[in-house]
Design a protein around this motif. Structure first.
Motif, PDB file in Angstrom:
ATOM      1  N   TRP A 147      18.374  27.088  11.899  1.00  0.00           N
ATOM      2  CA  TRP A 147      17.132  27.919  11.742  1.00  0.00           C
ATOM      3  C   TRP A 147      17.373  29.212  12.525  1.00  0.00           C
ATOM      4  O   TRP A 147      16.750  30.219  12.206  1.00  0.00           O
ATOM      5  N   ASP A 148      17.846  29.216  13.673  1.00  0.00           N
ATOM      6  CA  ASP A 148      18.127  30.382  14.808  1.00  0.00           C
ATOM      7  C   ASP A 148      18.958  31.516  13.902  1.00  0.00           C
ATOM      8  O   ASP A 148      18.648  32.644  14.054  1.00  0.00           O
ATOM      9  N   ALA A 149      19.622  30.970  13.176  1.00  0.00           N
ATOM     10  CA  ALA A 149      20.473  31.962  12.335  1.00  0.00           C
ATOM     11  C   ALA A 149      19.983  32.709  11.012  1.00  0.00           C
ATOM     12  O   ALA A 149      20.530  33.264  10.519  1.00  0.00           O
ATOM     13  N   CYS A 150      18.982  32.156  10.644  1.00  0.00           N
ATOM     14  CA  CYS A 150      17.985  32.618   9.591  1.00  0.00           C
ATOM     15  C   CYS A 150      17.081  33.776   9.844  1.00  0.00           C
ATOM     16  O   CYS A 150      17.141  34.105  10.928  1.00  0.00           O
ATOM     17  N   ASP A 151      17.287  34.718   8.704  1.00  0.00           N
ATOM     18  CA  ASP A 151      16.428  35.819   9.068  1.00  0.00           C
ATOM     19  C   ASP A 151      14.986  35.657   8.718  1.00  0.00           C
ATOM     20  O   ASP A 151      14.720  35.528   7.714  1.00  0.00           O
ATOM     21  N   PHE A 152      13.999  35.779   9.826  1.00  0.00           N
ATOM     22  CA  PHE A 152      12.785  35.661   9.589  1.00  0.00           C
ATOM     23  C   PHE A 152      12.157  36.912   9.972  1.00  0.00           C
ATOM     24  O   PHE A 152      10.757  36.904   9.737  1.00  0.00           O
ATOM     25  N   LEU A 178      11.539  23.315  10.900  1.00  0.00           N
ATOM     26  CA  LEU A 178      10.998  24.304  10.221  1.00  0.00           C
ATOM     27  C   LEU A 178       9.394  24.155  10.266  1.00  0.00           C
ATOM     28  O   LEU A 178       8.530  25.046  10.707  1.00  0.00           O
ATOM     29  N   LEU A 179       8.899  23.121  10.089  1.00  0.00           N
ATOM     30  CA  LEU A 179       7.454  22.740  10.205  1.00  0.00           C
ATOM     31  C   LEU A 179       7.017  22.964  11.656  1.00  0.00           C
ATOM     32  O   LEU A 179       5.826  23.691  11.916  1.00  0.00           O
ATOM     33  N   ARG A 180       7.694  22.757  12.724  1.00  0.00           N
ATOM     34  CA  ARG A 180       7.398  23.079  14.087  1.00  0.00           C
ATOM     35  C   ARG A 180       7.320  24.318  14.291  1.00  0.00           C
ATOM     36  O   ARG A 180       6.371  24.985  14.906  1.00  0.00           O
ATOM     37  N   ARG A 181       8.139  25.290  13.974  1.00  0.00           N
ATOM     38  CA  ARG A 181       8.351  26.613  13.782  1.00  0.00           C
ATOM     39  C   ARG A 181       7.144  27.222  13.185  1.00  0.00           C
ATOM     40  O   ARG A 181       6.475  28.264  13.643  1.00  0.00           O
TER      41      ARG A 181
END
Length: 411
Positions: A147-152, A178-181
């Motif tokens: 998830w760190d590598a994904c673009d948000f 994902l739900l935590r973030r």
């Protein structure tokens, strides 16, 4: 006056818009008319006067099922690009003001297809598409790194959350992270589609998670009439004309205000809404199976482009009790039920993953899938290499799983 206002503001491609998940209600079925009532309605139709072309048919053998070309004319698939933009508009107008919005819907609601279109939308509404990795079996640290590598940094969309996990001890980390973030406000601005079966699992697994999901309003009889009528003739003011093949009663148009004196409507749409559980894709599949046309209608040339004086698209509708819909095989073993439940939890699975989440051997899963395939309960999708339940088989599958004690969705 309230009814008039509702008719003016309702959008036929997304009737009812989005509503809070807890407000969803199953459409009611009709109370079937008594023999006396049925005879009275038939007599009213006779007095109203039929031309020879309008008479009901004693046998459905005189009315074959529609060809592919006729289905494209009378009951085509919806415009998912248009639905995607309506979903975005409805999310923006919702009182739920969260950076990440969840759209939870039962299978065959069209949400996944619509949200997928957003990645390719060239109308200025496109969003960055986040797709799952090939390997879903991860540790917590692996999931954080992924998830760190994904673009948000820009608005993003996940068409189906069910594609990001497996019901396996090592297959939960991605969705957990994902739900935590999302809960911590660390995921930027996003839109997540989620199957109702997937949502049921994660709501039970993480009971303290509260994300205020939205869902498309269920298709009751009125919404179905508006939607199905518009699908068949999107550029025509008259829409589709459909009548019951056995009684001649009107199905479309469904609004009593546009019917003439003595023209009575059938209960078909109300019963279709109940049978399909208000789910548009299931209702459309049953509708396509129920439609009939005279053989000579296949020879009719389509109207010229821009010709708004075209003959109204006319067809006949077979009674629901005359349709042969899929049923779960009698004395079906638990293996079949485990497969069906797994396919619904994950919105489709390939053979290898199906064995992983069910614990079945390869030959056992293959034999079970073959049996379900022959019963028209599942189908294989070449586009993404997964097995999914069929729209026509879904009502029977859900009933059987509930009867067998499996946890089912809230829809």
């Amino acid at each position: 006056m309230a009814n008039v206002a509702e008719k003016e503001t309702i959008n036929p491609e997304l009737p009812g818009g989005l509503i809070p998940l807890e407000n969803w209600r199953l459409p009611e079925t009709s109370v079937h008319r008594s023999i006396k009532g049925a005879l009275r309605n038939t007599w009213i139709q006779v007095r109203a006067g039929f031309s020879p072309d309008d008479e009901a048919f004693e046998s459905l053998d005189d009315l074959p099922v529609l060809s592919r070309g006729q289905i494209e004319r009378f009951a085509p698939d919806p415009d998912y690009g248009r639905i995607a933009r309506l979903l975005l508009q409805s999310v923006a107008e919702s009182p739920v003001n969260n950076p990440v919005s969840f759209l939870v819907a039962p299978p065959f609601s069209g949400v996944r297809k619509a949200l997928t279109v957003l990645a390719d939308d060239d109308s200025g509404h496109s969003r960055h598409l986040i797709m799952p990795p090939d390997n879903l079996l991860m540790s917590d640290s692996d999931a954080r790194e992924w998830w760190d590598a994904c673009d948000f940094s820009t608005p993003w969309v996940i068409p189906e959350l069910a594609s990001f996990w497996l019901r396996h001890r090592s297959g939960l980390a991605l969705v957990r992270e994902l739900l935590r973030r999302v809960a911590a406000g660390e995921a930027g601005e996003g839109l997540i589609g989620c199957s109702s079966w997937c949502w049921q699992f994660w709501s039970y697994y993480l009971p303290d998670a509260r994300f205020q999901p939205l869902t498309p309003a269920p298709m009751d009889a009125g919404k179905l009439g508006l939607w199905l009528g518009g699908l068949g003739a999107p550029s025509s003011d008259s829409g589709v004309v459909a009548r019951m093949a056995d009684t001649g009663l009107w199905v479309l148009p469904s609004d009593p205000d546009v019917l003439g004196e003595g023209q009575k409507t059938a209960n078909f749409l109300r019963d279709l809404a109940a049978l399909s559980r208000g789910i548009p894709g299931i209702a459309l599949g049953i509708w396509q199976k129920a439609l009939r046309a005279r053989p000579e209608d296949e020879q009719l040339e389509p109207p010229e482009k821009g010709d708004h004086q075209s003959v109204r698209a006319q067809c006949w509708v077979a009674p629901l009790n005359k349709l042969s819909l899929p049923v779960v095989p009698s004395a079906a073993g638990r293996g079949l039920a485990f497969i069906l439940h797994a396919l619904l939890l994950h919105d489709g699975l390939g053979g290898d993953r199906l064995e992983l989440v069910t614990g079945m051997k390869g030959h056992e899963a293959a034999l079970a899938l073959n049996r379900l395939l022959r019963a028209d309960l599942v189908e294989y999708h070449e586009s993404d290499g997964v097995w999914r339940v069929t729209p026509l088989g879904y009502p029977a599958i859900r009933r059987q799983l509930q009867s067998d004690g499996f946890p089912v969705d809230a829809f």
